[in-house]
Design an enzyme around this catalytic site. Structure first.
Site, PDB file in Angstrom:
ATOM      1  N   GLY A  53       0.771  -1.237   0.000  1.00 29.26           N
ATOM      2  CA  GLY A  53       0.000   0.000   0.000  1.00 29.26           C
ATOM      3  C   GLY A  53       0.800   1.283   0.000  1.00 29.26           C
ATOM      4  O   GLY A  53       0.227   2.347   0.208  1.00 29.26           O
ATOM      5  N   TRP A  55       2.240   2.921  -2.516  1.00 29.34           N
ATOM      6  CA  TRP A  55       1.835   3.819  -3.601  1.00 29.34           C
ATOM      7  C   TRP A  55       0.446   4.396  -3.336  1.00 29.34           C
ATOM      8  O   TRP A  55       0.182   5.554  -3.651  1.00 29.34           O
ATOM      9  CB  TRP A  55       1.883   3.077  -4.942  1.00 29.34           C
ATOM     10  CG  TRP A  55       3.263   3.046  -5.527  1.00 29.34           C
ATOM     11  CD1 TRP A  55       4.438   3.067  -4.835  1.00 29.34           C
ATOM     12  CD2 TRP A  55       3.618   3.015  -6.915  1.00 29.34           C
ATOM     13  NE1 TRP A  55       5.507   3.034  -5.697  1.00 29.34           N
ATOM     14  CE2 TRP A  55       5.032   3.003  -6.980  1.00 29.34           C
ATOM     15  CE3 TRP A  55       2.901   2.962  -8.090  1.00 29.34           C
ATOM     16  CZ2 TRP A  55       5.734   2.959  -8.184  1.00 29.34           C
ATOM     17  CZ3 TRP A  55       3.591   2.915  -9.307  1.00 29.34           C
ATOM     18  CH2 TRP A  55       4.984   2.918  -9.350  1.00 29.34           C
ATOM     19  N   ASP A  77      -5.611  -5.724  -5.374  1.00 34.95           N
ATOM     20  CA  ASP A  77      -4.556  -6.724  -5.179  1.00 34.95           C
ATOM     21  C   ASP A  77      -5.215  -8.045  -4.781  1.00 34.95           C
ATOM     22  O   ASP A  77      -6.307  -8.072  -4.217  1.00 34.95           O
ATOM     23  CB  ASP A  77      -3.567  -6.287  -4.095  1.00 34.95           C
ATOM     24  CG  ASP A  77      -2.229  -7.015  -4.218  1.00 34.95           C
ATOM     25  OD1 ASP A  77      -1.240  -6.384  -4.631  1.00 34.95           O
ATOM     26  OD2 ASP A  77      -2.177  -8.224  -3.917  1.00 34.95           O
ATOM     27  N   ASP A  93      -8.570 -10.197  -9.127  1.00 33.31           N
ATOM     28  CA  ASP A  93      -7.604 -10.646 -10.126  1.00 33.31           C
ATOM     29  C   ASP A  93      -7.663  -9.685 -11.305  1.00 33.31           C
ATOM     30  O   ASP A  93      -8.734  -9.476 -11.895  1.00 33.31           O
ATOM     31  CB  ASP A  93      -7.960 -12.064 -10.563  1.00 33.31           C
ATOM     32  CG  ASP A  93      -6.906 -12.676 -11.495  1.00 33.31           C
ATOM     33  OD1 ASP A  93      -6.055 -11.924 -12.006  1.00 33.31           O
ATOM     34  OD2 ASP A  93      -6.948 -13.904 -11.693  1.00 33.31           O
ATOM     35  N   ASP A 118       2.842  -1.206  -9.478  1.00 32.39           N
ATOM     36  CA  ASP A 118       4.194  -1.467  -8.971  1.00 32.39           C
ATOM     37  C   ASP A 118       4.389  -2.959  -8.734  1.00 32.39           C
ATOM     38  O   ASP A 118       5.261  -3.372  -7.981  1.00 32.39           O
ATOM     39  CB  ASP A 118       4.419  -0.683  -7.664  1.00 32.39           C
ATOM     40  CG  ASP A 118       5.882  -0.723  -7.214  1.00 32.39           C
ATOM     41  OD1 ASP A 118       6.771  -0.760  -8.095  1.00 32.39           O
ATOM     42  OD2 ASP A 118       6.137  -0.741  -5.991  1.00 32.39           O
ATOM     43  N   LYS A 158       5.956  -0.905 -13.423  1.00 31.53           N
ATOM     44  CA  LYS A 158       7.331  -1.369 -13.247  1.00 31.53           C
ATOM     45  C   LYS A 158       7.706  -2.295 -14.399  1.00 31.53           C
ATOM     46  O   LYS A 158       6.891  -3.092 -14.863  1.00 31.53           O
ATOM     47  CB  LYS A 158       7.468  -2.114 -11.922  1.00 31.53           C
ATOM     48  CG  LYS A 158       8.883  -2.653 -11.672  1.00 31.53           C
ATOM     49  CD  LYS A 158       8.955  -3.482 -10.408  1.00 31.53           C
ATOM     50  CE  LYS A 158       8.797  -2.612  -9.186  1.00 31.53           C
ATOM     51  NZ  LYS A 158       9.007  -3.372  -7.932  1.00 31.53           N
TER      52      LYS A 158
END
Length: 302
Positions: A53, A55, A77, A93, A118, A158
């Protein structure tokens, strides 16, 4: 891990604890904002692969400095995450269409101005495998973004930079006007990670988002083969910061008056919990075997 070894961790790890962030990765998003001004005029944000958490914390602080009902932040998530003020949390998902539909419902039928991710797989140390798995995760994040991101929106994820990353760049350039690969100064120099900053969501004409192919591996031939060789996709690379800033690979002394703190939020349901449990069970079982053998040996000696 002992207290002494914690003191030697990099400056961003300790600074994150001092400022109350759940992970040092918070500074990566802050530095990307310094360089690209990604939070300007943003009111609806989706944070994919959000746990633990950090970000989402940055998004909440930057976009909701005061109570603002117009700003909505949705964190998604598979893992559970401790609550954050002003952040709507979902366990879902990102390869499922139901997740995308639920996100849009939180925006009252609107679309996000910004999607960030991320997320990263558990690395194996084999760069080719790690790069491939990470690229598939990025494509899954990109695919759900095509369902929830408005035209002209921004996508940040990322990425593991490797020799075979050109196809991924070509796929991103298919959907966005400008794609830049950036490495914030808080990202360790020894790491192959960087971040793609994709500005101006503009899907191909006639493209219809769907989840039947979450990895977007359909025919991109007319896009990726417009050029050949290394010129197939020319993506600018930007290293944030300069040599006067902290080096995340080095150790600096604690600032005067700084107090070493415990992590702000420990994992609620860490993915390695099962591995720890199996290891303990194996150790107990091995101990029982040793006891049985010792008993048998004592009986034979008698």
């Amino acid at each position: 891990m002992g207290r002494g070894s914690k003191d030697k961790r990099d400056i961003y790890y300790r600074q994150a604890k001092e400022e109350g962030y759940r992970a040092r990765s918070a500074f990566k998003l802050l530095q990307l904002d310094e360089e690209f001004d990604i939070f300007r005029n943003v009111e609806r944000v989706v944070d994919l692969c959000a746990a633990p958490g950090s970000w989402s914390q940055v998004l909440s602080q930057k976009l909701r400095p005061t109570e603002n009902d117009r700003v909505k932040i949705v964190a998604v998530d598979l893992q559970a995450m401790a609550p954050l003020p002003g952040v709507i949390q979902m366990q879902g998902d990102i390869t499922k269409e139901a997740t995308a539909q639920e996100i849009v419902q939180h925006f009252d039928g609107g679309y996000a101005d910004l999607v960030v991710s991320d997320g990263a797989p558990d690395v194996t140390g084999l760069h080719d495998i790690d790069e491939y798995v990470q690229s598939q995760l990025i494509l899954a994040a990109l695919n759900i973004s095509t369902h929830v991101l408005k035209r002209g929106g921004t996508f940040i994820a990322k990425i593991f930079r490797g020799r075979d990353v050109q196809l991924l760049y070509a796929q991103l350039e298919t959907f966005f006007d400008v794609v830049t690969c950036s490495k914030p100064r808080s990202s360790r120099n020894s790491s192959i990670e960087a971040f793609v900053v994709c500005v101006g969501y503009n899907p191909p004409e006639g493209y219809t988002p769907h989840m039947s192919n979450p990895l977007l591996d359909h025919d991109y031939d007319k896009y990726e083969n417009a050029l050949v060789g290394v010129n197939r996709a020319i993506v600018p690379f930007l290293a944030c910061g300069d040599l006067n800033c902290f080096d995340s690979d080095k150790t600096y002394p604690l600032a005067d008056g700084a107090v070493l703190k415990a992590p702000t939020q420990t994992p609620i349901s860490p993915p390695y919990a099962k591995a720890v449990r199996l290891k303990k069970e194996a150790a107990v079982g091995l101990g029982n075997v040793h006891v049985e053998r010792a008993t048998d040996s004592a009986t034979e000696n008698q």
